[in-house]
Scaffold this motif. Structure first.
Motif, PDB file in Angstrom:
ATOM      1  N   SER A   1       0.827  -1.224   0.000  1.00 48.95           N
ATOM      2  CA  SER A   1       0.000   0.000   0.000  1.00 48.95           C
ATOM      3  C   SER A   1       0.850   1.259   0.000  1.00 48.95           C
ATOM      4  CB  SER A   1      -0.930   0.010   1.202  1.00 48.95           C
ATOM      5  OG  SER A   1      -0.194   0.134   2.407  1.00 48.95           O
ATOM      6  N   HIS A   2       2.015   1.200   0.665  1.00 50.04           N
ATOM      7  CA  HIS A   2       2.940   2.340   0.696  1.00 50.04           C
ATOM      8  C   HIS A   2       4.250   1.879   1.305  1.00 50.04           C
ATOM      9  CE1 HIS A   2       1.292   2.476   4.732  1.00 50.04           C
ATOM     10  NE2 HIS A   2       2.107   3.444   5.101  1.00 50.04           N
ATOM     11  N   ASN A   3       5.195   2.809   1.407  1.00 52.30           N
ATOM     12  CA  ASN A   3       6.568   2.412   1.744  1.00 52.30           C
ATOM     13  C   ASN A   3       6.816   2.061   3.202  1.00 52.30           C
ATOM     14  OD1 ASN A   3       7.894   4.895   3.283  1.00 52.30           O
ATOM     15  ND2 ASN A   3       6.550   5.744   1.734  1.00 52.30           N
ATOM     16  N   HIS A   4       6.026   2.515   4.144  1.00 52.20           N
ATOM     17  CA  HIS A   4       6.401   2.463   5.565  1.00 52.20           C
ATOM     18  C   HIS A   4       6.738   1.053   6.052  1.00 52.20           C
ATOM     19  CE1 HIS A   4       4.474   6.638   6.373  1.00 52.20           C
ATOM     20  NE2 HIS A   4       5.687   6.713   5.888  1.00 52.20           N
ATOM     21  N   TYR A   5       7.732   1.041   6.967  1.00 48.76           N
ATOM     22  CA  TYR A   5       8.291  -0.234   7.434  1.00 48.76           C
ATOM     23  C   TYR A   5       7.249  -1.137   8.085  1.00 48.76           C
ATOM     24  CZ  TYR A   5       7.867   1.544  12.137  1.00 48.76           C
ATOM     25  OH  TYR A   5       7.326   2.015  13.299  1.00 48.76           O
ATOM     26  N   ASP A   6       6.191  -0.512   8.645  1.00 45.05           N
ATOM     27  CA  ASP A   6       5.183  -1.345   9.322  1.00 45.05           C
ATOM     28  C   ASP A   6       4.231  -2.009   8.326  1.00 45.05           C
ATOM     29  OD1 ASP A   6       4.385   1.377   8.988  1.00 45.05           O
ATOM     30  OD2 ASP A   6       2.665   1.054  10.301  1.00 45.05           O
ATOM     31  N   HIS A   7       4.531  -1.826   7.021  1.00 44.18           N
ATOM     32  CA  HIS A   7       3.737  -2.484   5.965  1.00 44.18           C
ATOM     33  C   HIS A   7       4.629  -3.285   5.001  1.00 44.18           C
ATOM     34  CE1 HIS A   7       0.017  -0.111   6.800  1.00 44.18           C
ATOM     35  NE2 HIS A   7       0.943   0.567   7.483  1.00 44.18           N
ATOM     36  N   THR A   8       5.951  -3.189   5.193  1.00 45.97           N
ATOM     37  CA  THR A   8       6.864  -3.741   4.173  1.00 45.97           C
ATOM     38  C   THR A   8       8.058  -4.515   4.741  1.00 45.97           C
ATOM     39  OG1 THR A   8       8.113  -1.652   4.167  1.00 45.97           O
ATOM     40  CG2 THR A   8       6.346  -1.851   2.534  1.00 45.97           C
TER      41      THR A   8
ATOM     42  N   GLY B   1      -4.145   0.599   3.430  1.00 46.54           N
ATOM     43  CA  GLY B   1      -3.068   0.308   4.378  1.00 46.54           C
ATOM     44  C   GLY B   1      -3.090   1.313   5.516  1.00 46.54           C
ATOM     45  N   CYS B   2      -2.582   2.514   5.248  1.00 43.43           N
ATOM     46  CA  CYS B   2      -2.551   3.591   6.251  1.00 43.43           C
ATOM     47  C   CYS B   2      -3.421   4.776   5.833  1.00 43.43           C
ATOM     48  CB  CYS B   2      -1.138   4.111   6.425  1.00 43.43           C
ATOM     49  SG  CYS B   2      -0.210   3.404   7.781  1.00 43.43           S
ATOM     50  N   ALA B   3      -3.832   4.821   4.573  1.00 44.24           N
ATOM     51  CA  ALA B   3      -4.651   5.943   4.063  1.00 44.24           C
ATOM     52  C   ALA B   3      -3.978   7.296   4.269  1.00 44.24           C
ATOM     53  CB  ALA B   3      -6.041   5.925   4.675  1.00 44.24           C
ATOM     54  N   HIS B   4      -2.675   7.365   4.002  1.00 46.11           N
ATOM     55  CA  HIS B   4      -1.993   8.656   4.127  1.00 46.11           C
ATOM     56  C   HIS B   4      -2.536   9.676   3.120  1.00 46.11           C
ATOM     57  CE1 HIS B   4       0.987   7.463   7.052  1.00 46.11           C
ATOM     58  NE2 HIS B   4       1.214   6.355   6.371  1.00 46.11           N
ATOM     59  N   ALA B   5      -3.116   9.200   2.028  1.00 47.89           N
ATOM     60  CA  ALA B   5      -3.728  10.119   1.049  1.00 47.89           C
ATOM     61  C   ALA B   5      -5.002  10.738   1.616  1.00 47.89           C
ATOM     62  CB  ALA B   5      -4.038   9.379  -0.249  1.00 47.89           C
TER      63      ALA B   5
ATOM     64  N   THR C   1      -6.628   4.514   8.782  1.00 44.59           N
ATOM     65  CA  THR C   1      -7.161   5.817   8.383  1.00 44.59           C
ATOM     66  C   THR C   1      -6.216   6.961   8.768  1.00 44.59           C
ATOM     67  OG1 THR C   1      -8.299   6.099  10.489  1.00 44.59           O
ATOM     68  CG2 THR C   1      -9.560   5.049   8.708  1.00 44.59           C
ATOM     69  N   HIS C   2      -5.199   6.637   9.510  1.00 47.65           N
ATOM     70  CA  HIS C   2      -4.249   7.621  10.050  1.00 47.65           C
ATOM     71  C   HIS C   2      -4.933   8.781  10.738  1.00 47.65           C
ATOM     72  CE1 HIS C   2      -0.093   8.053  10.780  1.00 47.65           C
ATOM     73  NE2 HIS C   2       0.116   7.016  10.010  1.00 47.65           N
ATOM     74  N   LEU C   3      -5.917   8.444  11.562  1.00 48.59           N
ATOM     75  CA  LEU C   3      -6.574   9.461  12.394  1.00 48.59           C
ATOM     76  C   LEU C   3      -5.922   9.545  13.774  1.00 48.59           C
ATOM     77  CD1 LEU C   3     -10.291   8.885  11.366  1.00 48.59           C
ATOM     78  CD2 LEU C   3      -8.798  10.792  10.727  1.00 48.59           C
TER      79      LEU C   3
END
Ligand SMILES: [Fe+2]
Ligand SMILES: [Fe+2]
Length: 301
Positions: free
Chosen positions: A74-81, A205-209, A234-236
């Motif tokens: 979903s994106h680069n962050h270490y907690d997803h990759t 994933g984190c919905a940073h967008a 949702t990164h809320l």
């Protein structure tokens, strides 16, 4: 967009946990579905932070990831990759979909100038994935990963939403053409699909967008009047009360039947979403199964 026939989602890594699972700061989800042609498919979204918890939960749920069709990051962050290579090895070679920026360097810099890499960890990048038999497919635009399931590609940022809440003095930066720029997490993307009569399903994933930006983009991409189901971060977490209220109010306009925020949503925002939408809210945790077509299974335990 051709509709898929069925869908089951199992949370493989998450912050919360019920008996039998192992929790962690990270996110990973398995989608098991019948695609638009009626063929069985498995898609894994993200690989979390720690192999131990992720692999334990896969075994605990008696899931076989040896035959997944693809891994989507979903994106680069270490907690997803952080567990990319073990997952690719477990499949014996698989397609890995991501935005090109996923494999660039991404750092956090604090007020004192100290930096820390927060993107894909060493040893989990393209060369190592390829050495493990993976085929990395990079795209900024939407891609159909199996018939009827698409990535969103880059998500236009048109609302009040910002990529994440940062402590005073902290910055997130990424290296673009040798220069360090403010990181907008341009690589953040979600999965979308049309589950026939049920409606549109979005997995993030984190919905940073920004979840509202993502959901608006999904409606445009698929021509959906509403979005029936949202599962993911949702990164809320850490947001101001004003930001939370605005986000929660806007989420009410999408026509959800299932709303399952998790991971970086944080406890406060999760509780507020539950209170605002008690009939749609589905608590998420490690080993949680969500079947949109089987509502009694999705209730809070
Ligand atoms: Fe993230
Ligand atoms: Fe995350």
């Amino acid at each position: 967009m051709d509709p898929i026939k069925s869908l089951k989602m199992t949370t493989l890594a998450e912050n919360l946990v019920m008996a039998g699972g192992l929790g962690q700061w990270g996110f990973s989800l398995l989608l098991e579905l019948e695609d638009a042609r009626g063929d069985p498919r498995k898609i894994m979204l993200d690989t979390a932070t720690e192999a131990k918890g992720l692999l334990h939960n896969i075994e605990h749920m008696e899931l076989d990831i040896g035959d997944i069709d693809c891994l989507v990051l979903s994106h680069n962050h270490y907690d997803h990759t952080s567990v990319n290579v073990p997952i690719v090895e477990a499949t014996g070679g698989v397609k890995v979909y991501a935005h090109p920026s996923v494999f660039e360097s991404h750092i956090i810099k604090n007020a004192k100038g100290k930096t820390r890499e927060i993107g894909v960890p060493k040893g989990q990048g393209i060369p190592e994935i390829e050495a493990a038999g993976g085929e990395v497919l990079l795209s900024r635009s939407p891609v159909e990963v199996v018939p009827g399931v698409w990535t969103t590609g880059e998500v236009p940022r048109r609302t009040f939403e910002t990529p994440m809440d940062l402590k005073e003095g902290n910055q997130i930066l990424t290296e673009v053409d040798g220069e360090w720029m403010q990181d907008t997490i341009v690589d953040d993307q979600s999965l979308l699909m049309d589950l026939g009569g049920f409606g549109a399903v979005v997995v993030s994933g984190c919905a940073h967008a920004g979840p509202v930006n993502i959901l608006n983009h999904v409606k445009e991409l698929g021509g959906f009047p509403e979005v029936a189901c949202y599962v993911g971060g949702t990164h809320l977490s850490g947001r101001s009360d004003e930001y939370l209220e605005r986000s929660i109010t806007e989420l009410g306009g999408f026509g959800f039947k299932i709303l399952s925020p998790c991971h970086c949503t944080g406890f406060k925002a999760t509780a507020k979403i539950w209170r605002a939408y008690p009939d749609e809210f589905v608590l998420n945790y490690c080993c949680r199964e969500i079947d949109p077509l089987d509502p009694p299974k999705n209730r809070i335990i």
